[in-house]
Design a protein around this motif. Structure first.
Motif, short mmCIF file in Angstrom:
data_model
loop_
_atom_site.label_atom_id
_atom_site.label_comp_id
_atom_site.label_asym_id
_atom_site.label_seq_id
_atom_site.Cartn_x
_atom_site.Cartn_y
_atom_site.Cartn_z
N SER A 1 38.84 -44.74 5.21
CA SER A 1 39.31 -43.37 5.37
C SER A 1 40.00 -42.81 4.14
O SER A 1 40.18 -41.60 4.03
N CYS A 2 40.37 -43.68 3.20
CA CYS A 2 41.21 -43.23 2.07
C CYS A 2 40.40 -42.77 0.86
O CYS A 2 40.98 -42.46 -0.17
N HIS A 3 39.05 -42.73 0.99
CA HIS A 3 38.20 -42.36 -0.14
C HIS A 3 38.43 -43.34 -1.29
O HIS A 3 38.74 -42.95 -2.42
N LEU A 4 38.27 -44.62 -0.98
CA LEU A 4 38.65 -45.69 -1.89
C LEU A 4 37.88 -45.66 -3.21
O LEU A 4 38.44 -45.93 -4.27
N GLU A 5 36.59 -45.34 -3.14
CA GLU A 5 35.76 -45.38 -4.35
C GLU A 5 36.29 -44.45 -5.44
O GLU A 5 36.57 -44.89 -6.56
N PRO A 6 36.44 -43.14 -5.17
CA PRO A 6 37.00 -42.27 -6.22
C PRO A 6 38.45 -42.59 -6.55
O PRO A 6 38.88 -42.44 -7.70
N ALA A 7 39.23 -43.07 -5.55
CA ALA A 7 40.63 -43.40 -5.81
C ALA A 7 40.73 -44.52 -6.84
O ALA A 7 41.53 -44.45 -7.78
N LEU A 8 39.92 -45.55 -6.68
CA LEU A 8 39.93 -46.66 -7.64
C LEU A 8 39.40 -46.22 -9.00
O LEU A 8 39.91 -46.64 -10.04
N ALA A 9 38.34 -45.39 -8.99
CA ALA A 9 37.77 -44.93 -10.26
C ALA A 9 38.80 -44.15 -11.07
O ALA A 9 38.98 -44.41 -12.28
N VAL A 10 39.48 -43.21 -10.43
CA VAL A 10 40.49 -42.41 -11.15
C VAL A 10 41.62 -43.31 -11.63
O VAL A 10 42.10 -43.16 -12.76
#
Length: 267
Positions: free
Chosen positions: A4-13
């Protein structure tokens, strides 16, 4: 919670900004503080997005959203968003008041998008502000704080707008059906297919032309960025996929790689 936390873009940023901090000379402790603050801010925005969009996502039958499928109560996502935001404040201030204010302003822009601005013609502005302030978070936290170079801020803002256009592209029809009329929805799928790669490539051009001595970049890197940017938006609108946004992340990574070559010139 992770889905639910949008992990992919969160980790990328988080990875991109941490790499910039290392290249700019923030040191081990300073770069770790940057990583923790950025990750907390990104998680807060991701959970806030799912909590705010719970009813719309349910109406659209979003199977990729745990809140929409009933696996995660909207209140749980909202509490997680608030908790991550509360942690983000002291973590951001570890880099100093000016740097912390810059980062928290970007996080606030993300929340403003989720709660209101995504429904308006101003929807790209929070993305531009959030991504454009990330270089400031890095340079204002240096031992000798300074505002980042114009080209670093401009490239970040353009990457943010490009990411917004690419992220929204697969959802435009569902967004319009549920009353979301941000700028991409008003422009339509065809216009966004052209604008998204153009904006992302404009960010690459700023990174190349902006630094005083210019960033050394081979023609194949520019060609690869163009291919990814265009291919990412070539997916038919009827197909719901994360590829457009993933392509935007790839192009952003290429731009950040060029910024790393001139990390000391950002301030």
């Amino acid at each position: 919670m992770l889905r639910s936390c949008h992990l992919e873009p969160a980790l990328a940023v988080t990875v991109f900004v941490t790499a910039l901090a290392v290249a700019a000379g923030r040191g081990v402790a300073g770069s770790a503080a940057v990583a923790a603050a950025v990750l907390a801010g990104q998680l807060s925005v991701g959970w806030c997005n799912d909590a705010a969009d719970a009813q719309r996502d349910t109406a659209c039958g979003r199977r990729d959203k745990p809140v929409a499928t009933g696996e995660l109560p909207p209140r749980a996502a909202a509490v997680a968003a608030g908790t991550a935001l509360a942690l983000c404040v002291p973590l951001s201030l570890l880099s100093g008041a000016a740097a912390g204010a810059a980062h928290l302003g970007g996080v606030a822009a993300g929340w403003a998008y989720n709660l209101r601005l995504k429904h308006t013609v101003l929807s790209p502005l929070p993305y531009a502000a959030a991504f454009g302030t990330l270089p400031a978070f890095v340079t204002l936290g240096l031992p000798s704080p300074s505002w980042p170079a114009w080209w670093a801020v401009t490239a970040g803002a353009l990457l943010g707008v490009g990411a917004h256009l690419a992220n929204v592209l697969p959802d435009i029809e569902n967004d319009l059906a549920t009353g979301v009329r941000g700028l991409p929805q008003r422009l339509g799928c065809t216009a966004c297919r052209w604008l998204a790669p153009l904006v992302m490539l404009a960010a690459m051009a700023v990174v190349v032309a902006g630094p005083p001595r210019g960033v050394e970049i081979s023609s194949w890197v520019l060609a690869a960025a163009g291919i990814f940017a265009v291919a990412g938006t070539a997916v038919p609108s009827r197909v719901r996929t994360r590829w457009p946004f993933r392509a935007a992340i790839v192009v952003a990574g290429m731009a950040v790689a060029q910024l790393l070559l001139r990390g000391s010139d950002m301030s």
